[in-house]
Design an enzyme around this catalytic site. Sequence first.
Site, PDB file in Angstrom:
ATOM      1  N   CYS A  11       0.858  -1.188   0.000  1.00 34.21           N
ATOM      2  CA  CYS A  11       0.000   0.000   0.000  1.00 34.21           C
ATOM      3  C   CYS A  11       0.898   1.243   0.000  1.00 34.21           C
ATOM      4  CB  CYS A  11      -0.946  -0.057   1.200  1.00 34.21           C
ATOM      5  SG  CYS A  11      -2.152   1.278   1.306  1.00 34.21           S
TER       6      CYS A  11
ATOM      7  N   ASP B 249      -8.838  -3.048  -7.441  1.00 35.59           N
ATOM      8  CA  ASP B 249      -8.322  -2.004  -6.550  1.00 35.59           C
ATOM      9  C   ASP B 249      -8.968  -0.674  -6.925  1.00 35.59           C
ATOM     10  OD1 ASP B 249      -6.746  -0.028  -5.254  1.00 35.59           O
ATOM     11  OD2 ASP B 249      -5.076  -1.438  -5.141  1.00 35.59           O
TER      12      ASP B 249
ATOM     13  N   HIS C 154      -7.558  -4.039  -3.262  1.00 33.88           N
ATOM     14  CA  HIS C 154      -6.438  -3.446  -2.565  1.00 33.88           C
ATOM     15  C   HIS C 154      -6.215  -4.244  -1.275  1.00 33.88           C
ATOM     16  CE1 HIS C 154      -3.729  -0.020  -2.025  1.00 33.88           C
ATOM     17  NE2 HIS C 154      -4.017  -0.066  -0.733  1.00 33.88           N
TER      18      HIS C 154
END
Length: 303
Positions: free
Chosen positions: A190, A237, A269
Amino acid sequence: MDRVYVMQLVRSFQVGEISRRTFLARASAALGSVAAANLLLAACQPIQPESAPPPVVDEAATAEPAQAAPPPEGLITGTVEYPDPDGETLMGYLARPEGDEPRPAVVVIQEWWGLNDHIKDVANRFAQEGFVALAPDLYHGVVTTEPDEARKLVMELDMEEAVREIQHAIDYLLSQEFVAGDKVGIVGFCMGGGLALSTALVSDDLAATVAFYGRPLTPEQAPNVRSPILGLYGSEDGGIPVDAVNAMGEALTAAGIENEIHIYEGAQHAFFNDTRASSYHPEAAADAWEKTLAWFRSHLPTS
């Protein structure tokens, strides 16, 4: 920077009141940086209707912190301290196999939640596979499970300084007798994935880089990369368009930089984070982990 205004922008994007393009334009103006706006976007997930499965950030907002598992046998683990050139003390979590035999080393970069038990567990997993793993504490002791607090921490983080701190972590690893060779690997998740890619733009001490759903480099940035890149992304995502990921891969290839880009169909994600049931994708996570190990084993020095 008007933090309240930026938080309102985030909320408006999440509930679909403004488009991705509008969010980036307004956030860039408010933050004074296109890169910072892109990083914040990559960390945000759109909030879905009530009938849809709960989004990643909603689960994290109500989840209790996970209990840290005891480190596996055969490992040396714990907090380490190391200096930066200004005389400040930096800290991180180090995990390595027992013994003095030099091992290949990797730097593990946290998600926007901080250096939490999940990231420490990832470092332990690398150590179990024979690596020395160091996760630098970029928030300097702060860890959160609240999305709003995580957004504040991202906005307050000086990204250039974070990259410098990552370099100090690399320097610390390379000074240790139990680390093999003169280069290390880096992997981030991330926010950390974006920082790993940013570090690959400036550090000559990296032998390999792995980005899990990190903000992609632009085609203009890609030719400046100094290490082979493995990119691992999910097709679903909401913060990172597949087109942007593919554009990065194409630009890396055109610049003659070794790279592999994998986009997992149906994965969201944070698909690798097994502490968050709403986004965890076991099949994608397992395959991405094997690819990561193979990438580092094929690129990192062993002596």
